[in-house]
Motif scaffolding. Structure first.
Motif, PDB file in Angstrom:
ATOM      1  N   THR A 109      18.730 -40.781  25.968  1.00 50.82           N
ATOM      2  CA  THR A 109      19.118 -40.051  24.762  1.00 50.82           C
ATOM      3  C   THR A 109      19.544 -40.986  23.639  1.00 50.82           C
ATOM      4  N   ASN A 110      20.409 -41.939  23.963  1.00 50.44           N
ATOM      5  CA  ASN A 110      21.058 -42.745  22.922  1.00 50.44           C
ATOM      6  C   ASN A 110      20.240 -43.939  22.448  1.00 50.44           C
ATOM      7  N   LEU A 111      19.346 -44.445  23.278  1.00 51.76           N
ATOM      8  CA  LEU A 111      18.583 -45.634  22.910  1.00 51.76           C
ATOM      9  C   LEU A 111      17.084 -45.357  22.835  1.00 51.76           C
ATOM     10  N   TYR A 112      16.511 -44.877  23.921  1.00 50.73           N
ATOM     11  CA  TYR A 112      15.077 -44.584  23.881  1.00 50.73           C
ATOM     12  C   TYR A 112      14.767 -43.513  22.837  1.00 50.73           C
ATOM     13  N   GLY A 113      15.645 -42.520  22.720  1.00 53.16           N
ATOM     14  CA  GLY A 113      15.400 -41.418  21.790  1.00 53.16           C
ATOM     15  C   GLY A 113      15.195 -41.888  20.356  1.00 53.16           C
ATOM     16  N   PRO A 114      16.163 -42.629  19.780  1.00 57.39           N
ATOM     17  CA  PRO A 114      15.980 -43.118  18.407  1.00 57.39           C
ATOM     18  C   PRO A 114      14.762 -44.027  18.245  1.00 57.39           C
ATOM     19  N   ILE A 115      14.513 -44.889  19.238  1.00 58.97           N
ATOM     20  CA  ILE A 115      13.357 -45.785  19.137  1.00 58.97           C
ATOM     21  C   ILE A 115      12.066 -44.981  19.163  1.00 58.97           C
ATOM     22  N   ARG A 116      11.979 -44.016  20.078  1.00 63.17           N
ATOM     23  CA  ARG A 116      10.764 -43.203  20.168  1.00 63.17           C
ATOM     24  C   ARG A 116      10.575 -42.338  18.929  1.00 63.17           C
ATOM     25  N   MET A 117      11.680 -41.759  18.430  1.00 64.50           N
ATOM     26  CA  MET A 117      11.575 -40.880  17.265  1.00 64.50           C
ATOM     27  C   MET A 117      11.116 -41.672  16.047  1.00 64.50           C
ATOM     28  N   THR A 118      11.679 -42.856  15.876  1.00 66.70           N
ATOM     29  CA  THR A 118      11.278 -43.695  14.751  1.00 66.70           C
ATOM     30  C   THR A 118       9.832 -44.143  14.909  1.00 66.70           C
ATOM     31  N   SER A 119       9.445 -44.519  16.113  1.00 67.60           N
ATOM     32  CA  SER A 119       8.061 -44.959  16.350  1.00 67.60           C
ATOM     33  C   SER A 119       7.062 -43.861  16.005  1.00 67.60           C
ATOM     34  N   ALA A 120       7.439 -42.608  16.287  1.00 68.22           N
ATOM     35  CA  ALA A 120       6.532 -41.486  16.028  1.00 68.22           C
ATOM     36  C   ALA A 120       6.377 -41.195  14.535  1.00 68.22           C
ATOM     37  N   LEU A 121       7.370 -41.612  13.735  1.00 74.05           N
ATOM     38  CA  LEU A 121       7.350 -41.290  12.300  1.00 74.05           C
ATOM     39  C   LEU A 121       7.175 -42.501  11.392  1.00 74.05           C
ATOM     40  N   ILE A 122       7.206 -43.707  11.943  1.00 71.46           N
ATOM     41  CA  ILE A 122       7.305 -44.893  11.102  1.00 71.46           C
ATOM     42  C   ILE A 122       6.120 -45.070  10.162  1.00 71.46           C
ATOM     43  N   GLU A 123       4.903 -44.816  10.624  1.00 71.47           N
ATOM     44  CA  GLU A 123       3.749 -45.004   9.737  1.00 71.47           C
ATOM     45  C   GLU A 123       3.770 -43.985   8.605  1.00 71.47           C
ATOM     46  N   HIS A 124       4.222 -42.780   8.889  1.00 69.23           N
ATOM     47  CA  HIS A 124       4.373 -41.772   7.829  1.00 69.23           C
ATOM     48  C   HIS A 124       5.431 -42.216   6.824  1.00 69.23           C
ATOM     49  N   LEU A 125       6.552 -42.708   7.308  1.00 72.86           N
ATOM     50  CA  LEU A 125       7.621 -43.139   6.413  1.00 72.86           C
ATOM     51  C   LEU A 125       7.166 -44.306   5.531  1.00 72.86           C
ATOM     52  N   LYS A 126       6.382 -45.202   6.084  1.00 77.58           N
ATOM     53  CA  LYS A 126       5.910 -46.363   5.320  1.00 77.58           C
ATOM     54  C   LYS A 126       4.954 -45.961   4.197  1.00 77.58           C
ATOM     55  N   ARG A 127       4.375 -44.779   4.313  1.00 87.06           N
ATOM     56  CA  ARG A 127       3.488 -44.298   3.248  1.00 87.06           C
ATOM     57  C   ARG A 127       4.251 -43.643   2.102  1.00 87.06           C
ATOM     58  N   GLN A 128       5.555 -43.409   2.290  1.00 87.30           N
ATOM     59  CA  GLN A 128       6.362 -42.806   1.232  1.00 87.30           C
ATOM     60  C   GLN A 128       6.808 -43.894   0.244  1.00 87.30           C
ATOM     61  N   PRO A 129       6.918 -43.549  -1.032  1.00 82.82           N
ATOM     62  CA  PRO A 129       7.339 -44.564  -2.006  1.00 82.82           C
ATOM     63  C   PRO A 129       8.785 -45.031  -1.836  1.00 82.82           C
ATOM     64  N   ASP A 130       9.622 -44.171  -1.192  1.00 82.19           N
ATOM     65  CA  ASP A 130      11.040 -44.505  -1.007  1.00 82.19           C
ATOM     66  C   ASP A 130      11.523 -43.796   0.255  1.00 82.19           C
ATOM     67  N   ALA A 131      11.756 -44.547   1.306  1.00 83.00           N
ATOM     68  CA  ALA A 131      12.119 -43.938   2.588  1.00 83.00           C
ATOM     69  C   ALA A 131      13.317 -44.653   3.201  1.00 83.00           C
ATOM     70  N   THR A 132      14.014 -43.927   4.071  1.00 81.42           N
ATOM     71  CA  THR A 132      15.210 -44.481   4.721  1.00 81.42           C
ATOM     72  C   THR A 132      15.263 -44.042   6.174  1.00 81.42           C
ATOM     73  N   ILE A 133      15.626 -44.962   7.054  1.00 84.02           N
ATOM     74  CA  ILE A 133      15.973 -44.667   8.443  1.00 84.02           C
ATOM     75  C   ILE A 133      17.465 -44.915   8.581  1.00 84.02           C
ATOM     76  N   ILE A 134      18.186 -43.942   9.109  1.00 90.89           N
ATOM     77  CA  ILE A 134      19.625 -44.086   9.346  1.00 90.89           C
ATOM     78  C   ILE A 134      19.872 -43.954  10.839  1.00 90.89           C
ATOM     79  N   ASN A 135      20.404 -44.990  11.447  1.00 93.06           N
ATOM     80  CA  ASN A 135      20.738 -44.957  12.869  1.00 93.06           C
ATOM     81  C   ASN A 135      22.247 -44.788  13.036  1.00 93.06           C
ATOM     82  N   ASN A 136      22.634 -43.808  13.804  1.00 93.12           N
ATOM     83  CA  ASN A 136      24.048 -43.534  14.062  1.00 93.12           C
ATOM     84  C   ASN A 136      24.462 -44.275  15.327  1.00 93.12           C
ATOM     85  N   THR A 137      25.228 -45.343  15.162  1.00 92.06           N
ATOM     86  CA  THR A 137      25.691 -46.107  16.321  1.00 92.06           C
ATOM     87  C   THR A 137      27.147 -45.732  16.610  1.00 92.06           C
TER      88      THR A 137
END
Length: 252
Positions: A109-137
């Motif tokens: 939940t705490n580690l694989y989840g954020p990595i997997r979620m970001t991996s699934a969306l990262i290429e989409h986010l990189k296509r946006q002109p202004d994007a942010t990833i916020i990780n809650n540690t």
């Protein structure tokens, strides 16, 4: 990060810090999509916040993550902010055998989840002109709480991952910010009146200000000394912190 005109996806958005952030961004006029496993809770939050959207997600299930990402990209093509917030915090005892099922659930939940979620969306986010990833540690990424050894370790790992991720995305349109909460009065541990727990509304206010100031790491003032973990004197700091917590234990 810019605080308005975003399309924001928040995991674990039905309670605590996740809901607090969702509602704060919603009030600023952003399109907010919350995620969680229980539809009833998702409906409760969206009903209380007209215009907010929801999607069912089991952050521990890779197939659920992939399905959610496909839905998000199709239904919200302007999605430009991902907040990896979902997490669990069971207690454990590193001086004894730790239950393997519980350990796997925390790490998934705490580690694989954020990595997997970001991996699934990262290429989409990189296509946006202004994007942010916020990780809650957590502040426990820097000074572990011994009775939550696995949880503390996952937050330390996510902090490390965030540092690497920020560097690797340095030449893209995607920024990486990290929120490191103290003990906040939510249901993650046990909601109550313990004076050591920071009120949720105060935490959200300070955190939103930190995000708006474009800080790479948002640490509220009350835990700055813990964030500034004193190098070679770390062992004394960790020992003293945990001795005080054992003397005045967290209510179960």
């Amino acid at each position: 990060m810019k605080m308005e005109n975003n399309t924001i996806f928040i995991t674990g958005g039905t309670s605590g810090i996740g809901r607090g952030l969702a509602e704060a961004f919603h009030k600023l006029g952003n399109q907010v999509i919350i995620a969680g496993r229980r539809k009833a809770l998702l409906d409760e939050v969206t009903t209380a916040n007209p215009g907010m959207k929801a999607i069912e997600l089991d952050i521990g299930d890779p197939a659920s993550i992939e399905a959610a990402a496909k839905t998000l990209i199709a239904d919200y093509p302007q999605l430009n902010v991902l907040i990896n917030n979902a997490g669990i915090m069971p207690f454990d005892d590193a001086s004894q055998a730790i239950d393997d099922t519980t350990m796997q659930a925390i790490i998934t939940t705490n580690l694989y989840g954020p990595i997997r979620m970001t991996s699934a969306l990262i290429e989409h986010l990189k296509r946006q002109p202004d994007a942010t990833i916020i990780n809650n540690t957590s502040v426990l990424a820097y000074v572990p709480l011994a009775v939550t050894a696995v949880y503390s370790a996952t937050k330390a790992a996510l902090h490390s991952y965030s540092l690497s991720q920020r560097f690797m995305l340095r030449d893209t349109s995607v920024r990486v910010q990290e929120i490191a909460p103290p003990w906040v009065n939510t249901d993650l541990i046990k909601k109550g009146d313990d004076p050591r727990a920071m009120p949720l509304d105060q935490f959200i206010t300070e955190t939103m200000a930190g995000l708006a100031a474009d800080k790479e790491e948002i640490v509220v003032e009350s835990i700055q000394a813990m964030r500034d973990n004193p190098g070679a004197n770390e062992h004394a700091l960790v020992t003293g912190f945990n001795a005080e917590m054992i003397a005045n234990p967290i209510p179960m």
